[in-house]
Design a protein around this motif. Structure first.
Motif, PDB file in Angstrom:
ATOM      1  N   VAL A  12       0.864  -1.169   0.000  1.00  0.00           N
ATOM      2  CA  VAL A  12       0.000   0.000   0.000  1.00  0.00           C
ATOM      3  C   VAL A  12       0.914   1.236   0.000  1.00  0.00           C
ATOM      4  CG1 VAL A  12      -0.282  -0.269   2.492  1.00  0.00           C
ATOM      5  CG2 VAL A  12      -1.797   1.245   1.255  1.00  0.00           C
ATOM      6  N   GLU A  18       0.901   5.346   0.261  1.00  0.00           N
ATOM      7  CA  GLU A  18       0.121   6.537   0.592  1.00  0.00           C
ATOM      8  C   GLU A  18       0.866   7.753   0.073  1.00  0.00           C
ATOM      9  OE1 GLU A  18      -1.878   4.793   4.699  1.00  0.00           O
ATOM     10  OE2 GLU A  18      -0.014   5.940   4.782  1.00  0.00           O
ATOM     11  N   ASP A  36       0.894  12.033  -0.810  1.00  0.00           N
ATOM     12  CA  ASP A  36       0.395  13.369  -0.499  1.00  0.00           C
ATOM     13  C   ASP A  36       0.714  14.228  -1.723  1.00  0.00           C
ATOM     14  OD1 ASP A  36      -0.751  15.146   1.214  1.00  0.00           O
ATOM     15  OD2 ASP A  36       0.539  14.570   2.886  1.00  0.00           O
ATOM     16  N   ALA A  77       0.221  17.698  -4.288  1.00  0.00           N
ATOM     17  CA  ALA A  77      -0.090  19.127  -4.291  1.00  0.00           C
ATOM     18  C   ALA A  77      -1.381  19.392  -5.076  1.00  0.00           C
ATOM     19  CB  ALA A  77       1.063  19.913  -4.908  1.00  0.00           C
ATOM     20  N   ILE A  97      10.588   6.073  -3.626  1.00  0.00           N
ATOM     21  CA  ILE A  97       9.478   6.193  -4.576  1.00  0.00           C
ATOM     22  C   ILE A  97       9.256   7.666  -4.925  1.00  0.00           C
ATOM     23  CG2 ILE A  97       6.986   5.910  -4.874  1.00  0.00           C
ATOM     24  CD1 ILE A  97       7.250   3.401  -3.058  1.00  0.00           C
ATOM     25  N   ALA A 107      11.937   8.807  -7.238  1.00  0.00           N
ATOM     26  CA  ALA A 107      11.780   8.219  -8.577  1.00  0.00           C
ATOM     27  C   ALA A 107      10.647   8.900  -9.333  1.00  0.00           C
ATOM     28  CB  ALA A 107      11.526   6.719  -8.458  1.00  0.00           C
ATOM     29  N   LEU A 108       9.554   9.201  -8.626  1.00  0.00           N
ATOM     30  CA  LEU A 108       8.437   9.905  -9.283  1.00  0.00           C
ATOM     31  C   LEU A 108       8.898  11.269  -9.780  1.00  0.00           C
ATOM     32  CD1 LEU A 108       5.442   9.034  -6.910  1.00  0.00           C
ATOM     33  CD2 LEU A 108       5.741   8.273  -9.266  1.00  0.00           C
ATOM     34  N   GLY A 144       4.992  17.852  -7.651  1.00  0.00           N
ATOM     35  CA  GLY A 144       3.936  18.038  -6.651  1.00  0.00           C
ATOM     36  C   GLY A 144       3.653  16.837  -5.781  1.00  0.00           C
ATOM     37  N   VAL A 145       4.628  15.915  -5.697  1.00  0.00           N
ATOM     38  CA  VAL A 145       4.458  14.792  -4.770  1.00  0.00           C
ATOM     39  C   VAL A 145       5.117  15.187  -3.453  1.00  0.00           C
ATOM     40  CG1 VAL A 145       4.888  12.354  -4.354  1.00  0.00           C
ATOM     41  CG2 VAL A 145       4.481  13.159  -6.677  1.00  0.00           C
ATOM     42  N   GLU A 146       4.305  15.478  -2.459  1.00  0.00           N
ATOM     43  CA  GLU A 146       4.830  16.069  -1.224  1.00  0.00           C
ATOM     44  C   GLU A 146       5.331  15.037  -0.224  1.00  0.00           C
ATOM     45  OE1 GLU A 146       1.492  18.474  -0.221  1.00  0.00           O
ATOM     46  OE2 GLU A 146       2.049  20.036  -1.661  1.00  0.00           O
ATOM     47  N   ALA A 147       4.706  13.873  -0.214  1.00  0.00           N
ATOM     48  CA  ALA A 147       5.156  12.814   0.700  1.00  0.00           C
ATOM     49  C   ALA A 147       4.677  11.466   0.193  1.00  0.00           C
ATOM     50  CB  ALA A 147       4.606  13.062   2.100  1.00  0.00           C
ATOM     51  N   VAL A 148       5.481  10.443   0.438  1.00  0.00           N
ATOM     52  CA  VAL A 148       5.103   9.073   0.081  1.00  0.00           C
ATOM     53  C   VAL A 148       5.467   8.164   1.240  1.00  0.00           C
ATOM     54  CG1 VAL A 148       5.418   7.176  -1.555  1.00  0.00           C
ATOM     55  CG2 VAL A 148       5.569   9.518  -2.377  1.00  0.00           C
ATOM     56  N   ARG A 149       4.544   7.305   1.626  1.00  0.00           N
ATOM     57  CA  ARG A 149       4.822   6.300   2.654  1.00  0.00           C
ATOM     58  C   ARG A 149       4.421   4.947   2.087  1.00  0.00           C
ATOM     59  NH1 ARG A 149       7.487   7.868   7.194  1.00  0.00           N
ATOM     60  NH2 ARG A 149       6.153   6.855   8.712  1.00  0.00           N
ATOM     61  N   GLN A 150       5.252   3.958   2.307  1.00  0.00           N
ATOM     62  CA  GLN A 150       4.880   2.629   1.832  1.00  0.00           C
ATOM     63  C   GLN A 150       4.569   1.698   2.989  1.00  0.00           C
ATOM     64  OE1 GLN A 150       7.281   0.664  -1.180  1.00  0.00           O
ATOM     65  NE2 GLN A 150       6.402  -1.300  -0.613  1.00  0.00           N
TER      66      GLN A 150
END
Lengths: 80, 80
Positions: A41, A43, A45, A47, B21, B24-25, B32-38
Motif C-alpha cells: 500500500v 500513501e 500526499d 499538491a 518512490i 523516482a516519481l 507536486g508529490v509532497e510525501a510518500v509512505r509505503q
C-alpha cells in the motif's frame, strides 16, 4: 490531497511471502488459515487539488512506476 | 471469511522505501508529490466464520507476527 494506492499480485501469480506468512502462522498455532496474500500500500500526499486530475496522475504513476502490471493489479483511492 | 490487515509505519519512523518512490516519481517528471509512505497489506482467508472471533484472532496474529508494533501500526478489516 491524500491518496492511497493498493498493489496486489494477480490471481495465479505465486506469492512466496504470503506462503511464508501462512506457514509461520501455522507454526505459531493459528489454525484455519486457508490462504494469505501479501501486497503493498502506497500513501501519497499530492499538491494537486482536483480529484479527477489527481486520479489521472496516479493512474499514470502506477502504469509507469508503482505497479508491475504484468503480475500486479492496482487500485487507486483519492482520499481528498 | 476474508480479512485484510493494513500495516503502516508509525509517524516519525523513517521510510526509505517511500523516499525512494518519491524521488523516482520526481525524476519521471511527476511534480507536486509532497510525501510518500509505503506499507504492507495482508489478505487472509480464514476458516473461522464468527466475525468477532476472527477479529480477535487477527489482532493476536498482528501482535505476535504480522506487525512490528514498535515501529508499525496495524488496522484490521473483516470483510466477511
Amino acid at each position: 490531497m491524500k491518496a492511497r494506492v493498493d498493489i496486489t499480485l494477480k490471481n495465479g501469480v505465486l506469492d512466496p511471502q504470503g506462503k511464508a506468512i501462512q506457514h509461520a502462522l501455522g507454526t505459531l498455532g493459528f489454525g484455519g488459515v486457508e490462504a494469505v496474500r501479501q501486497g503493498k500500500v502506497i500513501e501519497l500526499d499530492l499538491a494537486e487539488t482536483d480529484p479527477a486530475k489527481a486520479e489521472a496522475t496516479l493512474k499514470e504513476m502506477c502504469e509507469k512506476l508503482l505497479a508491475n502490471t504484468v503480475i500486479e493489479n492496482y487500485s487507486i483511492e483519492v482520499l481528498g
